[in-house]
Design a protein around this motif. Structure first.
Motif, PDB file in Angstrom:
ATOM      1  N   ASP A 294       3.284   0.354   8.049  1.00  0.00           N
ATOM      2  CA  ASP A 294       2.351   1.405   8.484  1.00  0.00           C
ATOM      3  C   ASP A 294       0.892   0.963   8.449  1.00  0.00           C
ATOM      4  O   ASP A 294      -0.016   1.792   8.513  1.00  0.00           O
ATOM      5  N   SER A 295       0.652  -0.325   8.360  1.00  0.00           N
ATOM      6  CA  SER A 295      -0.718  -0.820   8.217  1.00  0.00           C
ATOM      7  C   SER A 295      -1.600  -0.541   9.437  1.00  0.00           C
ATOM      8  O   SER A 295      -2.822  -0.451   9.306  1.00  0.00           O
ATOM      9  N   ASP A 296      -1.002  -0.361  10.611  1.00  0.00           N
ATOM     10  CA  ASP A 296      -1.794  -0.105  11.818  1.00  0.00           C
ATOM     11  C   ASP A 296      -2.644   1.162  11.690  1.00  0.00           C
ATOM     12  O   ASP A 296      -3.765   1.214  12.190  1.00  0.00           O
ATOM     13  N   VAL A 297      -2.134   2.170  11.008  1.00  0.00           N
ATOM     14  CA  VAL A 297      -2.877   3.417  10.827  1.00  0.00           C
ATOM     15  C   VAL A 297      -4.154   3.156  10.026  1.00  0.00           C
ATOM     16  O   VAL A 297      -5.240   3.612  10.397  1.00  0.00           O
ATOM     17  N   LEU A 298      -4.021   2.412   8.938  1.00  0.00           N
ATOM     18  CA  LEU A 298      -5.204   2.119   8.120  1.00  0.00           C
ATOM     19  C   LEU A 298      -6.200   1.237   8.868  1.00  0.00           C
ATOM     20  O   LEU A 298      -7.411   1.408   8.732  1.00  0.00           O
TER      21      LEU A 298
ATOM     22  N   GLU B 288       5.490  -5.381  -1.540  1.00  0.00           N
ATOM     23  CA  GLU B 288       4.292  -5.730  -0.795  1.00  0.00           C
ATOM     24  C   GLU B 288       3.781  -4.496  -0.071  1.00  0.00           C
ATOM     25  O   GLU B 288       4.544  -3.819   0.612  1.00  0.00           O
ATOM     26  N   MET B 289       2.503  -4.197  -0.269  1.00  0.00           N
ATOM     27  CA  MET B 289       1.911  -3.010   0.328  1.00  0.00           C
ATOM     28  C   MET B 289       0.564  -3.373   0.942  1.00  0.00           C
ATOM     29  O   MET B 289       0.031  -4.449   0.718  1.00  0.00           O
ATOM     30  N   ILE B 290       0.015  -2.425   1.690  1.00  0.00           N
ATOM     31  CA  ILE B 290      -1.313  -2.569   2.267  1.00  0.00           C
ATOM     32  C   ILE B 290      -2.236  -1.584   1.554  1.00  0.00           C
ATOM     33  O   ILE B 290      -1.871  -0.436   1.324  1.00  0.00           O
ATOM     34  N   GLN B 291      -3.417  -2.061   1.245  1.00  0.00           N
ATOM     35  CA  GLN B 291      -4.405  -1.241   0.551  1.00  0.00           C
ATOM     36  C   GLN B 291      -5.653  -1.110   1.418  1.00  0.00           C
ATOM     37  O   GLN B 291      -6.154  -2.107   1.938  1.00  0.00           O
ATOM     38  N   PHE B 292      -6.136   0.108   1.571  1.00  0.00           N
ATOM     39  CA  PHE B 292      -7.411   0.386   2.234  1.00  0.00           C
ATOM     40  C   PHE B 292      -8.359   0.844   1.128  1.00  0.00           C
ATOM     41  O   PHE B 292      -8.099   1.826   0.451  1.00  0.00           O
ATOM     42  N   ARG B 293      -9.451   0.099   0.917  1.00  0.00           N
ATOM     43  CA  ARG B 293     -10.366   0.353  -0.192  1.00  0.00           C
ATOM     44  C   ARG B 293     -11.787   0.510   0.331  1.00  0.00           C
ATOM     45  O   ARG B 293     -12.272  -0.315   1.096  1.00  0.00           O
ATOM     46  N   VAL B 294     -12.428   1.607  -0.102  1.00  0.00           N
ATOM     47  CA  VAL B 294     -13.810   1.893   0.271  1.00  0.00           C
ATOM     48  C   VAL B 294     -14.558   2.257  -1.003  1.00  0.00           C
ATOM     49  O   VAL B 294     -14.040   3.019  -1.828  1.00  0.00           O
ATOM     50  N   SER B 295     -15.765   1.733  -1.185  1.00  0.00           N
ATOM     51  CA  SER B 295     -16.538   2.104  -2.370  1.00  0.00           C
ATOM     52  C   SER B 295     -17.990   2.364  -1.997  1.00  0.00           C
ATOM     53  O   SER B 295     -18.461   1.946  -0.941  1.00  0.00           O
ATOM     54  N   GLY B 296     -18.663   3.088  -2.865  1.00  0.00           N
ATOM     55  CA  GLY B 296     -20.067   3.407  -2.670  1.00  0.00           C
ATOM     56  C   GLY B 296     -20.270   4.830  -2.176  1.00  0.00           C
ATOM     57  O   GLY B 296     -19.408   5.406  -1.505  1.00  0.00           O
ATOM     58  N   LEU B 297     -21.410   5.396  -2.516  1.00  0.00           N
ATOM     59  CA  LEU B 297     -21.685   6.793  -2.202  1.00  0.00           C
ATOM     60  C   LEU B 297     -21.864   7.046  -0.709  1.00  0.00           C
ATOM     61  O   LEU B 297     -21.351   8.026  -0.180  1.00  0.00           O
TER      62      LEU B 297
ATOM     63  N   ILE C   6     -20.509   3.200 -12.551  1.00  0.00           N
ATOM     64  CA  ILE C   6     -19.835   4.378 -12.014  1.00  0.00           C
ATOM     65  C   ILE C   6     -20.200   4.515 -10.546  1.00  0.00           C
ATOM     66  O   ILE C   6     -21.373   4.659 -10.205  1.00  0.00           O
ATOM     67  N   LYS C   7     -19.190   4.421  -9.692  1.00  0.00           N
ATOM     68  CA  LYS C   7     -19.380   4.616  -8.257  1.00  0.00           C
ATOM     69  C   LYS C   7     -18.085   5.164  -7.681  1.00  0.00           C
ATOM     70  O   LYS C   7     -17.003   4.885  -8.204  1.00  0.00           O
ATOM     71  N   PRO C   8     -18.181   5.953  -6.630  1.00  0.00           N
ATOM     72  CA  PRO C   8     -16.947   6.458  -6.040  1.00  0.00           C
ATOM     73  C   PRO C   8     -16.184   5.336  -5.346  1.00  0.00           C
ATOM     74  O   PRO C   8     -16.774   4.486  -4.687  1.00  0.00           O
ATOM     75  N   GLU C   9     -14.879   5.337  -5.542  1.00  0.00           N
ATOM     76  CA  GLU C   9     -14.018   4.367  -4.876  1.00  0.00           C
ATOM     77  C   GLU C   9     -12.802   5.108  -4.354  1.00  0.00           C
ATOM     78  O   GLU C   9     -12.192   5.900  -5.059  1.00  0.00           O
ATOM     79  N   PHE C  10     -12.459   4.832  -3.120  1.00  0.00           N
ATOM     80  CA  PHE C  10     -11.350   5.485  -2.431  1.00  0.00           C
ATOM     81  C   PHE C  10     -10.340   4.410  -2.077  1.00  0.00           C
ATOM     82  O   PHE C  10     -10.685   3.424  -1.422  1.00  0.00           O
ATOM     83  N   VAL C  11      -9.098   4.591  -2.525  1.00  0.00           N
ATOM     84  CA  VAL C  11      -8.061   3.593  -2.269  1.00  0.00           C
ATOM     85  C   VAL C  11      -6.800   4.309  -1.795  1.00  0.00           C
ATOM     86  O   VAL C  11      -6.362   5.266  -2.420  1.00  0.00           O
ATOM     87  N   VAL C  12      -6.248   3.832  -0.684  1.00  0.00           N
ATOM     88  CA  VAL C  12      -4.981   4.349  -0.162  1.00  0.00           C
ATOM     89  C   VAL C  12      -4.034   3.173   0.022  1.00  0.00           C
ATOM     90  O   VAL C  12      -4.426   2.124   0.535  1.00  0.00           O
ATOM     91  N   TYR C  13      -2.791   3.366  -0.418  1.00  0.00           N
ATOM     92  CA  TYR C  13      -1.750   2.358  -0.245  1.00  0.00           C
ATOM     93  C   TYR C  13      -0.726   2.863   0.765  1.00  0.00           C
ATOM     94  O   TYR C  13      -0.447   4.054   0.824  1.00  0.00           O
ATOM     95  N   THR C  14      -0.184   1.931   1.508  1.00  0.00           N
ATOM     96  CA  THR C  14       0.910   2.265   2.410  1.00  0.00           C
ATOM     97  C   THR C  14       1.781   1.027   2.581  1.00  0.00           C
ATOM     98  O   THR C  14       1.409  -0.073   2.164  1.00  0.00           O
ATOM     99  N   SER C  15       2.933   1.227   3.207  1.00  0.00           N
ATOM    100  CA  SER C  15       3.813   0.084   3.438  1.00  0.00           C
ATOM    101  C   SER C  15       3.189  -0.839   4.485  1.00  0.00           C
ATOM    102  O   SER C  15       2.362  -0.421   5.299  1.00  0.00           O
ATOM    103  N   VAL C  16       3.613  -2.070   4.464  1.00  0.00           N
ATOM    104  CA  VAL C  16       3.122  -3.050   5.437  1.00  0.00           C
ATOM    105  C   VAL C  16       3.430  -2.578   6.857  1.00  0.00           C
ATOM    106  O   VAL C  16       2.623  -2.761   7.772  1.00  0.00           O
TER     107      VAL C  16
ATOM    108  N   ILE D 277      -9.229  -3.892   4.114  1.00  0.00           N
ATOM    109  CA  ILE D 277      -7.775  -3.795   4.071  1.00  0.00           C
ATOM    110  C   ILE D 277      -7.238  -5.121   3.569  1.00  0.00           C
ATOM    111  O   ILE D 277      -7.684  -6.185   4.001  1.00  0.00           O
ATOM    112  N   MET D 278      -6.293  -5.022   2.632  1.00  0.00           N
ATOM    113  CA  MET D 278      -5.687  -6.250   2.114  1.00  0.00           C
ATOM    114  C   MET D 278      -4.240  -5.991   1.716  1.00  0.00           C
ATOM    115  O   MET D 278      -3.869  -4.861   1.418  1.00  0.00           O
TER     116      MET D 278
END
Length: 146
Positions: free
Chosen positions: A17-21, A47-56, A5-15, A33-34
């Protein structure tokens, strides 16, 4: 416990709009980012862009950065996610009650993109009742200070 169990933050956007992420990732110096492919029939973009962050520690960085910056559905998911982080900070995720509370929170988020093998609140409740009821005190032994 057979799951982490750990916090994970994930946001998706279109390719497009990837510059914002990328700007957010570069400013905060956390996360990855992937490009990802969506097989979800509701989401039209394949096809989308994902910004993923995990851990407290990284969760605290995100909370300080994003507080008050989300709107609409993303704001709602963000506020719910912050509740989950608070449960983890208080070490309540080491109890059956805390795990079930996190499962409820998780079920409220990202309604569209649940994978086929998604384990919901009812799955966790059944699993914990069958396997871990007598071990409740052991979950709480190693408290962390944050």
């Amino acid at each position: 416990m057979p799951f982490e169990i750990k916090p994970e933050f994930v946001v998706y956007t279109s390719v497009d709009d990837s510059d914002v992420l990328k700007l957010i990732r570069d400013e905060l110096k956390i996360g990855h980012i992937m490009k990802v492919r969506s097989n979800n029939k509701i989401i039209k973009r394949k096809e989308m862009i994902q910004f993923r962050v995990s851990g407290l520690k990284n969760a605290h960085v995100l909370i300080n950065y994003f507080n008050g910056k989300f709107m609409g559905k993303r704001k709602n998911d963000y506020e719910i996610w912050k509740q989950a982080v608070k449960i983890i900070v208080r070490d309540e995720h080491r109890t059956i009650k805390g795990i079930l509370e996190l499962a409820k929170i998780r079920d409220k988020m990202g309604k569209i993109s649940k994978p086929e093998n998604y384990r919901n609140y009812n799955w966790f409740k059944s699993y914990l009742e069958e396997n871990y009821k007598e071990y409740e005190p052991a979950f709480s032994k190693n408290k962390r200070n944050y």
